[in-house]
Every structure is written in C-alpha cells, then in structure tokens.
Design a protein around this motif. Structure first.
Motif, PDB file in Angstrom:
ATOM      1  N   ILE A   1      -6.575  -6.068   5.259  1.00  0.00           N
ATOM      2  CA  ILE A   1      -5.495  -5.454   6.055  1.00  0.00           C
ATOM      3  C   ILE A   1      -4.738  -4.452   5.195  1.00  0.00           C
ATOM      4  O   ILE A   1      -4.424  -3.338   5.622  1.00  0.00           O
ATOM      5  N   THR A   2      -4.456  -4.851   3.944  1.00  0.00           N
ATOM      6  CA  THR A   2      -3.768  -3.945   3.025  1.00  0.00           C
ATOM      7  C   THR A   2      -4.598  -2.690   2.799  1.00  0.00           C
ATOM      8  O   THR A   2      -4.073  -1.573   2.776  1.00  0.00           O
ATOM      9  N   ALA A   3      -5.923  -2.868   2.623  1.00  0.00           N
ATOM     10  CA  ALA A   3      -6.806  -1.721   2.419  1.00  0.00           C
ATOM     11  C   ALA A   3      -6.804  -0.799   3.634  1.00  0.00           C
ATOM     12  O   ALA A   3      -6.773   0.439   3.506  1.00  0.00           O
ATOM     13  N   ARG A   4      -6.853  -1.386   4.839  1.00  0.00           N
ATOM     14  CA  ARG A   4      -6.830  -0.572   6.055  1.00  0.00           C
ATOM     15  C   ARG A   4      -5.530   0.215   6.155  1.00  0.00           C
ATOM     16  O   ARG A   4      -5.526   1.409   6.506  1.00  0.00           O
ATOM     17  N   MET A   5      -4.412  -0.450   5.845  1.00  0.00           N
ATOM     18  CA  MET A   5      -3.120   0.239   5.881  1.00  0.00           C
ATOM     19  C   MET A   5      -3.074   1.375   4.857  1.00  0.00           C
ATOM     20  O   MET A   5      -2.493   2.435   5.107  1.00  0.00           O
ATOM     21  N   ALA A   6      -3.692   1.133   3.699  1.00  0.00           N
ATOM     22  CA  ALA A   6      -3.734   2.179   2.677  1.00  0.00           C
ATOM     23  C   ALA A   6      -4.450   3.421   3.195  1.00  0.00           C
ATOM     24  O   ALA A   6      -3.995   4.557   2.992  1.00  0.00           O
TER      25      ALA A   6
ATOM     26  N   SER B   1       0.822  -1.211   0.000  1.00  0.00           N
ATOM     27  CA  SER B   1       0.000   0.000   0.000  1.00  0.00           C
ATOM     28  C   SER B   1       0.858   1.264   0.000  1.00  0.00           C
ATOM     29  O   SER B   1       0.529   2.246  -0.662  1.00  0.00           O
ATOM     30  N   GLY B   2       1.974   1.232   0.712  1.00  0.00           N
ATOM     31  CA  GLY B   2       2.825   2.414   0.813  1.00  0.00           C
ATOM     32  C   GLY B   2       3.466   2.815  -0.500  1.00  0.00           C
ATOM     33  O   GLY B   2       3.733   3.992  -0.736  1.00  0.00           O
ATOM     34  N   LEU B   3       3.711   1.849  -1.365  1.00  0.00           N
ATOM     35  CA  LEU B   3       4.322   2.136  -2.659  1.00  0.00           C
ATOM     36  C   LEU B   3       3.324   2.700  -3.664  1.00  0.00           C
ATOM     37  O   LEU B   3       3.722   3.165  -4.733  1.00  0.00           O
ATOM     38  N   SER B   4       2.043   2.674  -3.315  1.00  0.00           N
ATOM     39  CA  SER B   4       0.988   2.919  -4.290  1.00  0.00           C
ATOM     40  C   SER B   4       0.219   4.206  -4.023  1.00  0.00           C
ATOM     41  O   SER B   4       0.160   4.699  -2.902  1.00  0.00           O
ATOM     42  N   ARG B   5      -0.415   4.707  -5.079  1.00  0.00           N
ATOM     43  CA  ARG B   5      -1.333   5.836  -4.925  1.00  0.00           C
ATOM     44  C   ARG B   5      -2.683   5.367  -4.406  1.00  0.00           C
ATOM     45  O   ARG B   5      -3.439   6.144  -3.838  1.00  0.00           O
ATOM     46  N   GLY B   6      -2.995   4.111  -4.654  1.00  0.00           N
ATOM     47  CA  GLY B   6      -4.254   3.552  -4.199  1.00  0.00           C
ATOM     48  C   GLY B   6      -4.207   2.050  -4.241  1.00  0.00           C
ATOM     49  O   GLY B   6      -3.300   1.461  -4.844  1.00  0.00           O
ATOM     50  N   VAL B   7      -5.175   1.420  -3.591  1.00  0.00           N
ATOM     51  CA  VAL B   7      -5.256  -0.041  -3.537  1.00  0.00           C
ATOM     52  C   VAL B   7      -6.599  -0.479  -4.102  1.00  0.00           C
ATOM     53  O   VAL B   7      -7.655   0.001  -3.661  1.00  0.00           O
TER      54      VAL B   7
END
Length: 362
Positions: free
Chosen positions: A239-244, A220-226
């Motif tokens: 979990i990835t979405a929450r972190m995003a 998620s951190g490398l991205s503009r969105g998930v």
C-alpha cells in the motif's frame, strides 16, 4: 505562531466528522482557522453542509486543546500546522496532506532529503539484517530514513538509521503520546532523542487498523522514494509503495528467494516496474545522490569455520531446505548434521524457518 492561532488550528482539527479534506476545503474558502470560525453559518454550510456547519460551531474543544498545549510545553514536543515554515514541504506536494502534525524530536529532519524503508512485521533474520544494513548505509550517505515503527523491517530500519548522519523519522498510527507496539518503546525514545517521531492523529488516539493506511501515505509523502525489503502479497508495505507511485516517488524492492512468501510482494513490485536493488549504492545512484557515498557494508567477519562446517554452509545455499534433504546432500548422519547446524546458527550463518526448514543468511 501565537497561542491563540494554535488554539484555532487545534479547534478546527478536533471536530468529529471534519477530516483533513474538509479542513483544507474550509481553509481554501476562508483563509486561516480564525477566519473559518468567524465566518457565517450559511457560508460554512455552502462548503461542508448544514449538519457539519452546526457541528463545527457548537463543538467544545477546550479539553482537547488544553491537553495539546500541555503536551507541547514538554521539552522536544512540537505541533506543526500548514502555516508553519517547519511543516514538511514534501507533504505539501501530495494530494492529501494533514493540516496539523504532532512531532517529538528534531523537526529539522522533516525537511531534509529522505528515503522510506518498509517491509514485513514478521521478517526473516536475513530481511532484518538487510533492512538495518541498507538503512545504516543510506543514513551514512546523508539521507534521512523514514519508517513506521512497526515490528520487523520498520524497527530494523530505524535501528540502522540511528547510526548515520541522516538519522530517522518514525511516522506512527497512534497519538504522539502513545507508542505501538509497546515493545518498541525504548526504540521510540531513542528516535525522539536523535531523530523525530511524528503523528497526524490527536493525542490519546489508540492503535486502530484504519489508521495505518493513512500513516503510510505520510511515510511515502515525506520521502524521495520507498524501498520495500520483504513483503508478502497483500502486505501493507505494498500500500505504501502504491501511494508512493501516486505521489510521483520512486519505488525500489529487494528480491528474495522464489520459495519465500515474504519475497513475493517484492517480486510483484519488480514485475510492475519497481527498481530491483541489491545494495544501498543502487538506491543512491537511482536517486542521483552523492556518488561518493559509502557502499553497503558486507556481513561482519566471524570466526573461521571448520572445513566440514564451511562445506555444509555452501550446500545449504540461499533457498530454504529441509534437514532430510540437506543430510542427503551432505552425506551426513542426523547427529553430525545437527551439531554443525548448531554452530552455524550460533555464528549467525543460518536461521530456522517455519516447518523446520533452514536458510542461509550470510
């Protein structure tokens, strides 16, 4: 970066019990790793305590360092630290960046605009098809596609993205010299040739359940969105979405059948404010990306179906249905129904779900 400087970074990141947070605390207090190791024990203890200060100064990292230096001597292999210009700048905007990343492939992709695409390991055929098609369109539009090299949606996303100019980044939960699952080894090699595989874990680190949430924060951190394609409630993709969201990234979700367990996670995200998307263009518009980017391609054309078989396909619909109900809807005998379903499966129009139910794909 000189060999001695890299030696100090590797030594700092190899000490048991001193993870990324404490590593950053030491760097904030003393500067570069060489200055950390030059500091007095009493000064170190003020930051990390007596026990860890002793451990830091006594730790023998020579075998660890030799292994890493031998690995980066191989073509295409890199180690990036917080001090490197090539280190992903988007990760520096997050609360918990790693101090060091192992990378295999084209590291320039780590600083290009990216979108993460994640979902279930046990994806449906429709989910895999959506992931591959969305990833291909987003990559063709110039976005790099980030995912986690897992089975199912992740693998489909990487395959789709490899066909576009944006290519793909695989963030893995093992050492960069290991591939998990092993069945994705060929895909990992393709990514290393045309994209990049990265890990924050030391070489030789095996797959372990607690590694993957840490991996997810990098996705998620490398991205503009998930973009979440398919996910059950409780899925790691959530979990990835929450972190995003915690990192200030956009979250997108593809809706599915109300009867599908793999749609419930996406529906939950949408209820919580994730953006419902039906095409890659929806994602591009939300990101305010180039509006001239290509739209998501439709399904590939297939051989025209006989009228009766085409009628059956329309009766199946997009929600799962059992054969008995379908037979009743269509007014067909079991033998006739089976023959037509075989054709539809071979043509890629339907898939069989657990419990013998059927679902239309295209």
């Amino acid at each position: 970066m000189s060999k001695q400087e890299l030696h100090s970074w590797l030594r700092l990141t190899s000490v048991p019990g001193i993870g990324p947070e404490r590593q950053r605390q030491l760097l904030a207090a003393f500067g570069l790793p060489e200055q950390v190791f030059a500091a007095k024990r009493s000064a170190l203890a003020e930051i990390i305590g007596n026990k860890l200060a002793d451990q830091l100064l006594a730790h023998d990292a020579e075998v660890f360092i030799a292994r890493a230096q031998a690995w980066i001597a191989e073509p295409g292999n890199h180690i990036l630290t917080l001090a490197d210009q090539a280190f992903p700048q988007s990760l520096l905007q997050t609360a918990d960046p790693p101090c060091l990343i192992y990378a295999k492939g084209n590291i320039a992709l780590l600083n290009r605009p990216a979108i993460a695409l994640v979902g279930s390991r046990n994806a449906t055929a429709q989910g895999n098809g959506n992931a591959e098609a969305f990833a291909r369109a987003l990559s063709q539009a110039g976005l790099t596609v980030i995912s986690g090299l897992a089975l199912g949606i992740d693998a489909a996303a990487h395959r789709g993205a490899l066909g576009g100019s944006g290519s793909t980044v695989a963030v893995i939960g093992t050492g960069a010299d290991r591939i998990y699952p092993a069945s994705n080894a060929d895909l990992a090699r393709q990514i290393a040739e045309s994209g990049v595989v990265i890990s924050e874990f030391a070489l030789g680190t095996p797959a372990a359940a607690y590694n993957f949430p840490r991996r997810n924060r990098l996705i998620s951190g490398l991205s503009r969105g998930v973009l979440v394609v398919e996910a059950a409630v409780g899925s790691g993709s959530l979990i990835t979405a929450r972190m995003a969201l915690e990192q200030g990234r956009d979250v997108f979700a593809i809706p599915g059948s109300i009867h599908s367990p793999l749609a419930k996670g996406c529906h939950q995200l949408i209820k919580q404010g994730a953006k419902l998307v039906e095409s890659a263009q929806d994602v591009l518009e939300e990101l305010r990306w180039d509006s001239s980017a290509p739209r998501l391609a439709g399904p590939a054309t297939t051989q025209e179906l006989p009228d009766e078989t085409s009628r059956l396909l329309s009766l199946i619909g997009f929600d799962p249905v059992d054969p008995d109900t379908l037979s009743e809807r269509a007014g067909l005998t079991a033998d006739s129904l089976f023959a037509m379903l075989t054709v539809l499966e071979l043509e890629g129009h339907v898939e069989r779900l657990p419990g013998g139910r059927l679902q239309r794909i295209q």
